[in-house]
Structures are given as structure tokens and as C-alpha cells.
Write an enzyme that holds these catalytic residues in place. Sequence first.
Site, PDB file in Angstrom:
ATOM      1  N   HIS A  99      80.136  70.035 -14.526  1.00  0.00           N
ATOM      2  CA  HIS A  99      79.566  68.487 -14.937  1.00  0.00           C
ATOM      3  C   HIS A  99      77.808  68.621 -15.042  1.00  0.00           C
ATOM      4  CE1 HIS A  99      79.338  64.211 -14.318  1.00  0.00           C
ATOM      5  NE2 HIS A  99      77.973  64.471 -13.859  1.00  0.00           N
ATOM      6  N   GLU A 100      77.229  69.359 -14.120  1.00  0.00           N
ATOM      7  CA  GLU A 100      75.802  69.293 -14.141  1.00  0.00           C
ATOM      8  C   GLU A 100      75.279  69.919 -15.537  1.00  0.00           C
ATOM      9  OE1 GLU A 100      74.439  67.183 -12.784  1.00  0.00           O
ATOM     10  OE2 GLU A 100      75.697  66.668 -11.202  1.00  0.00           O
TER      11      GLU A 100
ATOM     12  N   HIS B 108      75.615  67.928 -18.495  1.00  0.00           N
ATOM     13  CA  HIS B 108      74.096  67.226 -18.733  1.00  0.00           C
ATOM     14  C   HIS B 108      73.014  68.324 -19.283  1.00  0.00           C
ATOM     15  CE1 HIS B 108      75.205  63.509 -16.878  1.00  0.00           C
ATOM     16  NE2 HIS B 108      75.288  63.961 -15.721  1.00  0.00           N
TER      17      HIS B 108
ATOM     18  N   HIS C 270      73.664  68.761 -22.784  1.00  0.00           N
ATOM     19  CA  HIS C 270      73.202  67.395 -23.461  1.00  0.00           C
ATOM     20  C   HIS C 270      71.670  67.739 -23.766  1.00  0.00           C
ATOM     21  CE1 HIS C 270      73.523  62.596 -23.500  1.00  0.00           C
ATOM     22  NE2 HIS C 270      73.352  63.201 -24.664  1.00  0.00           N
TER      23      HIS C 270
HETATM   24 ZN    ZN Z   1      76.435  63.250 -13.758  1.00  0.00          ZN
END
Ligand code: ZN
Length: 732
Positions: free
Chosen positions: A508-509, A512, A515
Amino acid sequence: MIRTAARRAPVAAVLALWACAARPTKPNSEMASNRTDTKNPLLAPWTGPWGGVPPFGRFKVADIKPALETAMDENLAEIERIAADPAAATFENTIAAMERSGHALDRVAPIYGIYTSTMNNDEVQAIETEMEPKLAAFSDRIIQNSKLFARIAAVYAARDQLALTPEQQRLLWLRYTRFVRAGAKLDDVAKARLSELNQQLAGLYTKFRQNVLEEEKSQLVLLDREEDLAGLPPNLREAAAAAAADHGKPGKWAILNTRSSVDPFLTWSTRRDLREKVWRMFTMRGDNGGANDNKLIITEVLKLRAQRAKLLGYPTHAHWQLEDSMAKTPERAVALMEAVWKPAVARVREEVADMQAIPDRERAGIRIAPWDYHFYAEKVRKAKYDLDENEIKPYLQLEKLREAMFWVAGELFGLGFAAITDGSIPVYHPDVRVWEVTDGQGHHVGLWFFDPYARPGKTSGAWMNEYRPQSRLEGEIPVIVSNNANFVKGRPGEPILISWDDARTLFHEFGHALHGLNSAVIYPSLAGTNVARDYVEFPSQLLERWLATRAVLDRFALHYQTGQPLPAKLVEKIERTQTFNQGFLTVEYLSSALVDMKMHLAGETPIDPAKFERETLASLGMPAELVMRHRPTHFLHIFSGDGYSAGYYSYLWSDTLSADAYEAFAEASGPYDKKIASKLRKYVFSVGNTVDPADGYRAFRGRDPGIGALMRKRGFPYTGTASGASPTTGAH
Ligand SMILES: [Zn+2]
């Protein structure tokens, strides 16, 4: 979760996301140093390769405060020069000039953020205590600079005659809208009233938070006798004994008034009477009458927020909050929530029926009550799926999973990662490691810092942080991002084994981080993760899905002793449990999100929170077997600050996108389909905030997101024919 430092203040003030994590507590100690140093190493441009790197190791903590102060002064002087420019306002001399300003602050603020979140000690906390209000005041001074706003407004009024690029139009709209949203358009009387309202609200938020913390701290259920521990596994007994000792009751056991203490007790305790007692304590936080009761505070906060929204020209606080979100209007957010609500409630009824069968079989003569839900759900899980977390863990080695993430980034986006081990890139702690990220042609893309281990002074949880956004306004500036976690450091040479949930959080991290790393924009404040609150978790929630792909598990989920991959039987069990208990999880979340939104849509009608909660839940048809995840009297997301008020829906909104986007891969050749991956990069991961997120998503998917994929992801029946209701089953 993502953390944004206090950079580029007028934008950052709105964007700052501190979701899910408590900020470090602040001490009373005083700042020792007050020096101002023109040779402060934090103010100097970064040196080293690739546009420079943070000067870790070349400054003292005592340099942070004077550097922040000087950097803010410099930025205010720059803003004053922009505002006082005798030339007529243009995009270039106003909007772009603001983007070119504040470089010193852009360098100091991330260092300040890193130290407050990962290197916190008394000295850092003292700096934080002093600087937080100053940073807020700094932001206000820019927003309330009426000459500056007049120029922004003039450029905005002329926007259709200016031949701006789409990215410039977007930047102009965001700048203008955020100034207006923060009150820049008001006359002096209204501005004064606005800041009065803000100050009153700030005081109420603090009081609300303190009341909840006080009840969490002071209340506990004390267990006197061994038989009160019936059903609890050894680690919970030890934790309860330690908690009692901490509270001056050695030799006894205590269940504290926090989720991490309450939920395991509700799951394992066979003492139904004590489960009820513990459950009541936890769900009544802030609702017990007396000095710590939050009901009157809620009424007051809702009233002031409604007045502020009206002052700013919006029908309600919810309309104000959602204006620059992807949902755009409260009605659209409510429509999504209501569409998911009914099937989630239906699933709860099935879950309850599964659970009710157990006491019925045992002739226990009870009806499932809210304090029974965790307990019987666990029994159902064991019976249905027979999955033991300890069977999976030996296959989940932290460093192997890091390699897996790099491999996924290579497959999806063509990125390559090379460890920098020669010490050429300084770090702030010996645990921190750095990788150079390159594209498919071997060109430098940016740097990825990895700070994986827990240590004193580091905030719990996991998050992504951006040290420098990508931009092209003043030459090609490469991005620097970091991922942070709190794994317990193993002994040298021993692999660190993590849980499935932690592995998912790692991905998940990293989503980011990708991104940020894929960003390809011109203006720095539009780069990477600087997007709307209900959109920012979409790329990260999406990347989680690649953990469970066969390609990753076969290559990287290797047993730490035998090197064998995770057996297919275990993979299947993991896949089958993905939708377990989703009725409960969705309804406890959604009831909170719906009450949040409805409270903030009520306008100036005075609200009695107890009555409002009761009537709203009744009208929704809330199942009697569970409660809201956050009842209003302790709903810190929405009443300890503006952040997630009328915004708790964001998690569902982002998850709708991530589920729908993942099905695009399933509909093509699978999770590693090159064509879909390239569209994902082009329209989602690389565009930052340069396009409206709805337009970006539509360009990626060829249509608007539908909720069918979300329903399938959560295992809810869905027969809708709306867009996105394709018959695929979401294979992972
Ligand atoms: Zn998050």
C-alpha cells in the site's frame, strides 16, 4: 497513508494529510536555542547528484527552527513582491511566480517533517510545539494578503482569454478555489468573523480530543479473578496483567478502554457478561455525562461549521468540504454509500445467521448481541476457512517482499531499483537505506528512501513521505520519496518475518511511493500524491492487489528456511478469507460515514447528537447486532479537526476506484497486462493533480467507475447493470 510536510503553505494547508496517525505528543520543555544563523546548512541549496539531496548529517536539530523562520520570512517577502508587482497580473507573474517561490521552505519543511515523525525527542518536540502555530499563522498571512488574491482573481477572471495549457488552467483553478475556500474573498468584517469562528472551533476540537483521551486513559475494566480470563490466549493474559500493574493494580488484570485492548477481548473472552461490560465502556466514550461528555461540543461544532460555510457562501459544511474532492458534491458521496449500504446490511444478516447457529446448536439460549459479534465471527472463521496466520508468516520475509515490490514496479511501470550502498547519499539514521530509481531506458527517475524499523521517537504505523516533488518548471527536478514502517528489527543475518496484513500495508505505502515516482508534471504543487483526499488512496489501495498475485507469491513468498514458495493450498485459503466478515466491516464503517455526512448536511438546524444518531440509524435500518465504528461522541476523525469531517466516506470512494481499476487487468490478460499498465501510468500514476481525477479515471478505464467491482471485492451480491457491472469475478 501519506504525509505532506508544511511546504508551499497556501496549498499544503489544505492538502496536509495526517490520516490515521496520532501526531507525537508535545512536551512542556522550552526551546534552548534561539540563534539565527545566516550560514544555516538547512537553508542552502541541496548539493550532490540529481539536483541535490537532503543534507542529512550536516546540520544540528537546533538548526531546524531558525531555518524554518528564515525560510518563512523569505517566502513572505517573495509573496509580497509578487503582490506588489506594478505590472498587470498574468499567469506567469502571479501563479507561476508563486510556484517558483518558497524554495528554502520547500527544503526545510521536509526535514522538519522527517524529524517530527521519525526522529522525535524532547528537543524536536519543543521545536514542534513552538513552530506549529507559527506555520499556521504564516499560511493565514498568505491567504489574507488581499493584494495577492486580487491578482489571482484577475488572472482567474481572464482565464478564457489566456491560452493556457490544461495543466495551467487546472493550477489556476486550484489556487483560486483554495484561496476562496479559505476566505480570501471576504470583506474585512467577514474575515475577522471567519478567524473568530476558526479559533472557537480550534478550541472545541482540542477539548473534544482531550475528553476522548481522558475517558480512554481513565476508564478500564478490572478483572479480579483467574476465571474472569476464561478464553483469553496467553499473550492477552500477559498484556492484561501488565496493564493492571501499570494502573497500580499488580496481581490483577485490566482491559483498557482502547480498540487494541477491547477488540481482542471481545474476540476471545468466553465470559459474555464481561464482554458486555467491556463493550459498553468502549462504545460510551464521550457519552457518559459529566466533565468529559462531548454531546454539547458536537452541537456547538456543527453550529459553528454551518455558520462558517454560510459565511463562505456554501449551503452546508459538507458542500464546502467536498468542493475540491473527486466526489464534488455530498449527494454523490451519499449515493455511493447508500448503494453499498443495503447489500452490506444483507450480508450482516447472513453473518449473524451463521453465528446464531453456534449458540443454537449449543442450546445456549442467547440472541447475538453487539458484544457477541467478534466472538462468534471468530468461531465461524475457524470452522469455515481453517486459516492459521502462523502458517503463512514463515513465507513472508520483509526483504523478499521489498524485492517483490521492485519487481512489480518493473513489470507495471518499467522502473528499476538499484541500492546505493557507497554512502554517497546521506541518511538521517543508520537504519535508512536508499535506492536509485531509473526508467526503462536507464534514465534517472528519483530516489526511494526506506526506513522500515521501529525505534523510540518514531510515530507508529506506516506512511509515505515526499522529500521533493517532481517538477519541470525550473529544469527537470527529480522526485525523492520515502516509505516508513515500524517493523521490529531482527538480529543481524536473520530475516524479518511479517504478517499478511503488514505485507499488504507494505505494498500500500509503496503504491503511494510509485504515485510520487511516476509523476510527470510541470508545476511542483500538482505533482504526484498532491491530489484530492478521496482520490489519494486509490493508487495505494490498488497496488495492494499485486501482493496476492501468483507471480509475486511464487517468486517472492519463499519459506525463510526451505526457500519453498507458499503452497497453493495456503494461497487459496488466503483468497477465500478476503471477503470474510465484510458485512460487519462495511456496515460499522458506512454507518459512521453516513452519520458524518448527514450531520454536516443538516445546515444550521441545531443538532442533538444522541437523538440524531438514534433517528439516523433507525431510518437507515442499522442492524441491532453492531454499532458504528465511531459513535459521534468519540468520532475523532470528524470532531478533533476539520480534516475528515464530511470526509469519512473517502475510504470507500477510493476503494471503489481501486476495485474497478483492478478489474481492468482481469478483463485483459491479467494483473501484468502491459497495455492496461501503460494506461494506468499515463492517466493515473503520472498526472498528479494536473487533471480532474474523474477525467483521468475515465481516460484510463474508458468509462466512469462503477460499484460492481467493489461489491465483488467485498463479496456482496451485485446484479446492477450500471457501468462497471461486468461479469468478471475479480479473480484475486
Ligand atoms: Zn494510504
